[in-house]
Design a protein around this motif. Sequence first.
Motif, PDB file in Angstrom:
ATOM      1  N   LEU A 169       0.830  -1.203   0.000  1.00 16.54           N
ATOM      2  CA  LEU A 169       0.000   0.000   0.000  1.00 16.54           C
ATOM      3  C   LEU A 169       0.865   1.254   0.000  1.00 16.54           C
ATOM      4  CD1 LEU A 169      -3.247  -0.897   1.149  1.00 16.54           C
ATOM      5  CD2 LEU A 169      -2.850   1.521   1.617  1.00 16.54           C
ATOM      6  N   ALA A 170       1.888   1.268   0.870  1.00 14.51           N
ATOM      7  CA  ALA A 170       2.792   2.420   0.958  1.00 14.51           C
ATOM      8  C   ALA A 170       3.475   2.650  -0.388  1.00 14.51           C
ATOM      9  CB  ALA A 170       3.830   2.184   2.047  1.00 14.51           C
ATOM     10  N   LEU A 171       3.858   1.537  -1.038  1.00 13.52           N
ATOM     11  CA  LEU A 171       4.521   1.610  -2.340  1.00 13.52           C
ATOM     12  C   LEU A 171       3.584   2.215  -3.388  1.00 13.52           C
ATOM     13  CD1 LEU A 171       7.362   0.590  -3.199  1.00 13.52           C
ATOM     14  CD2 LEU A 171       6.234  -1.371  -4.197  1.00 13.52           C
ATOM     15  N   LEU A 172       2.340   1.761  -3.366  1.00 13.17           N
ATOM     16  CA  LEU A 172       1.347   2.265  -4.326  1.00 13.17           C
ATOM     17  C   LEU A 172       1.084   3.753  -4.120  1.00 13.17           C
ATOM     18  CD1 LEU A 172      -1.350  -0.522  -4.772  1.00 13.17           C
ATOM     19  CD2 LEU A 172       0.143   0.486  -6.509  1.00 13.17           C
ATOM     20  N   VAL A 173       0.927   4.148  -2.854  1.00 11.99           N
ATOM     21  CA  VAL A 173       0.676   5.563  -2.540  1.00 11.99           C
ATOM     22  C   VAL A 173       1.856   6.410  -3.007  1.00 11.99           C
ATOM     23  CG1 VAL A 173       0.454   7.230  -0.647  1.00 11.99           C
ATOM     24  CG2 VAL A 173      -0.900   5.126  -0.619  1.00 11.99           C
ATOM     25  N   VAL A 190       1.385   9.286  -5.807  1.00 11.92           N
ATOM     26  CA  VAL A 190       1.637  10.700  -5.509  1.00 11.92           C
ATOM     27  C   VAL A 190       2.819  11.209  -6.327  1.00 11.92           C
ATOM     28  CG1 VAL A 190       2.326  12.326  -3.695  1.00 11.92           C
ATOM     29  CG2 VAL A 190       0.637  10.551  -3.197  1.00 11.92           C
ATOM     30  N   GLY A 191       3.905  10.403  -6.371  1.00 16.89           N
ATOM     31  CA  GLY A 191       5.102  10.804  -7.121  1.00 16.89           C
ATOM     32  C   GLY A 191       4.797  11.028  -8.593  1.00 16.89           C
ATOM     33  N   TYR A 240       8.192   6.700 -14.658  1.00 14.71           N
ATOM     34  CA  TYR A 240       9.562   6.235 -14.901  1.00 14.71           C
ATOM     35  C   TYR A 240      10.550   7.048 -14.063  1.00 14.71           C
ATOM     36  CZ  TYR A 240      13.906   5.720 -17.672  1.00 14.71           C
ATOM     37  OH  TYR A 240      15.195   5.510 -18.087  1.00 14.71           O
ATOM     38  N   LEU A 241      10.369   8.373 -14.046  1.00 17.26           N
ATOM     39  CA  LEU A 241      11.237   9.248 -13.254  1.00 17.26           C
ATOM     40  C   LEU A 241      11.096   8.922 -11.768  1.00 17.26           C
ATOM     41  CD1 LEU A 241      13.215  11.587 -13.070  1.00 17.26           C
ATOM     42  CD2 LEU A 241      11.296  13.174 -13.128  1.00 17.26           C
ATOM     43  N   CYS A 242       9.867   8.640 -11.374  1.00 19.23           N
ATOM     44  CA  CYS A 242       9.562   8.295  -9.990  1.00 19.23           C
ATOM     45  C   CYS A 242      10.331   7.030  -9.570  1.00 19.23           C
ATOM     46  CB  CYS A 242       8.057   8.068  -9.889  1.00 19.23           C
ATOM     47  SG  CYS A 242       7.420   8.309  -8.258  1.00 19.23           S
ATOM     48  N   ILE A 243      10.281   6.003 -10.418  1.00 16.32           N
ATOM     49  CA  ILE A 243      10.982   4.739 -10.132  1.00 16.32           C
ATOM     50  C   ILE A 243      12.496   4.943 -10.159  1.00 16.32           C
ATOM     51  CG2 ILE A 243      11.518   2.459 -11.114  1.00 16.32           C
ATOM     52  CD1 ILE A 243       8.915   2.204  -9.851  1.00 16.32           C
TER      53      ILE A 243
END
Lengths: 350, 350
Positions: free
Chosen positions: A69-73, A77-78, A102-105
């Motif tokens: 869940l934390a990962l998804l949020v 958001v990112g 992609y930038l987020c990851i």
Amino acid sequence: MANSDVKQPRASALLDPLSQPTKTKNVEGRFRHCKSAPTDLFFPQKKSEMEQPKSLLANFHPSFLQVSLALLVYLGVGTLCFALFRHHIKGTKTNATLDAMYLCIVTMTTVGYGDLVPNSVPTKLLASASVFAGMALVGLVLSKAADYLVEKQEMVLVKALHFHEQVGRMEVREEIKTNKVRYKLVMIVGLLLLLMIVGTIFLSIVENFDFVDAFYCVCCTITTLGYGDKSFSTVAGRIFAIFWILTSTICVAQFFLYLAELNTEHRQHSLVNWVLKRRMTHIDLEAADLDGDGNVSAPEFIIYKLKEMGKISQEDIALILREFRDLDVDQTGTLSASDLKLSQSSPAEN
Amino acid sequence: MANSDVKQPRASALLDPLSQPTKTKNVEGRFRHCKSAPTDLFFPQKKSEMEQPKSLLANFHPSFLQVSLALLVYLGVGTLCFALFRHHIKGTKTNATLDAMYLCIVTMTTVGYGDLVPNSVPTKLLASASVFAGMALVGLVLSKAADYLVEKQEMVLVKALHFHEQVGRMEVREEIKTNKVRYKLVMIVGLLLLLMIVGTIFLSIVENFDFVDAFYCVCCTITTLGYGDKSFSTVAGRIFAIFWILTSTICVAQFFLYLAELNTEHRQHSLVNWVLKRRMTHIDLEAADLDGDGNVSAPEFIIYKLKEMGKISQEDIALILREFRDLDVDQTGTLSASDLKLSQSSPAEN
């Protein structure tokens, strides 16, 4: 082994009761006098008592669901933020939402190719904040989710390796327990090699890199080095990258964690062996004799050796002893049924 | 506390003897009967026995010197290789040796700005290999050197914080022991903030970045993100970078490690409290009664609770018990001076 059990009832009573036939215990009355609880009550308890710590610790951990869940949020958001500020980002662009994700990851895994970089004050601060949050999150995944998944797969691996031997559930468990970290390491190396091969082939085909460049880009990515001279610049490449980068960087980190764990275990083993093989002297005997009756009983010996091995500390013992004193209401120096009765009748001992 | 000690000699004998006055013990003869070893022999042994596990574990660890040496060898070989292949590297160049060392540091810490990148097959493979070796080495530094340095500084910090209270060496040790991880975290956060401020100021002045860019570059570097749009491009900048990048990236990683450690400790505390506060039932009493005499002695209670807390496992106990049986030559179920005498005379028990 069975012979020595009969000769030393006290010592054997401490051993795992589940590994020995139940009947023997009931026949040899001196093994264990069931004064308060019937045998059928006792054995299930013994089992649950052994499994309790593990399940309990699991309860105190953040769950797999919570981490996901934390990962998804974080990703949601990112991606939203980077997509909103897409005109403040410079570099090789494809699709706005895809680029943002992609930038987020690339940021959260600290790969940081630099093929897309923030180009304004707000995006620069956003990137600075998201990399710290991302690191914490990856750490959480490492400590919980990855380990959990690997442990689940272990069972399958061990079963597969011993398929022809027709081993039972208990034997597989025993085998895993003894070589836990070793199996985890084998699992993760296998997964890592698979991810590297898939990555290299994908980069060769989709991004048109030659073999060395594809391999070099894979190495740069999974280690989170990310020079950025070779990166994913097509739509298909970036879709693949979103899943592949997250998985492979976590795999490498987990690999190093297991390597460290194996190393620690190995050293711990050496220490345990050293402690066990060390010759007992009169001074040791005196130090281990906690109740001062001139003899060292099996429980006293266990506590002495555990302390020597560094598994428990004087503080652990002191803490439990304080509880023991509170429970020992009749102050006989031992706990018995009468202590429990006294403590239940007195309202102060709640 | 002192009163309850007198009332329950068995329990109190298990507590740290160093924390209690030695004289009381000798006066109260029933606390401990010195049958084989004189008191002056016993107390030093007790002390060394408690300190042994720590120093022993330290011996099994790679030493600070070994880690420093590995780091120097890595940097030496890496710099030499990149310097030899300097024409296969493209990007912003300054001094050949300095650039090689800078690239080496940027690679090993996985910052990977991309301001200098390998541009041929051998250098690409070299970079791929060196990033893996670098990661392993940084992991070694994290597990050993950084922790060692922080622990050394802790003592100074605690002393400084309690300067006006005139605390002794023992009290400082006690204070550190109880809040070990907390102090480590405070130390590392302080150091990290200092490194970030120094980095930001340096980049503003030497690399002529504006404040946000300097801060953004600091964040990108210490997290090993390294987009590479902002990096060190002057001679002075790269000399500074060599030391600053290595220190600050290790600091950030160590910060996350301590955060995880604090979290684990917190959870462990909750579990320990839960185990201690759990009401004892007749079933617990039965399960904890290892020698089956109907009473739970203090050592039996300690082992039962340690198992519940997950600090020790059934395997630990089984291993030590096997040793106990070997030592119990006269098979009385307890170890005494006669066992030692028998084992010394029999050649089989060597």
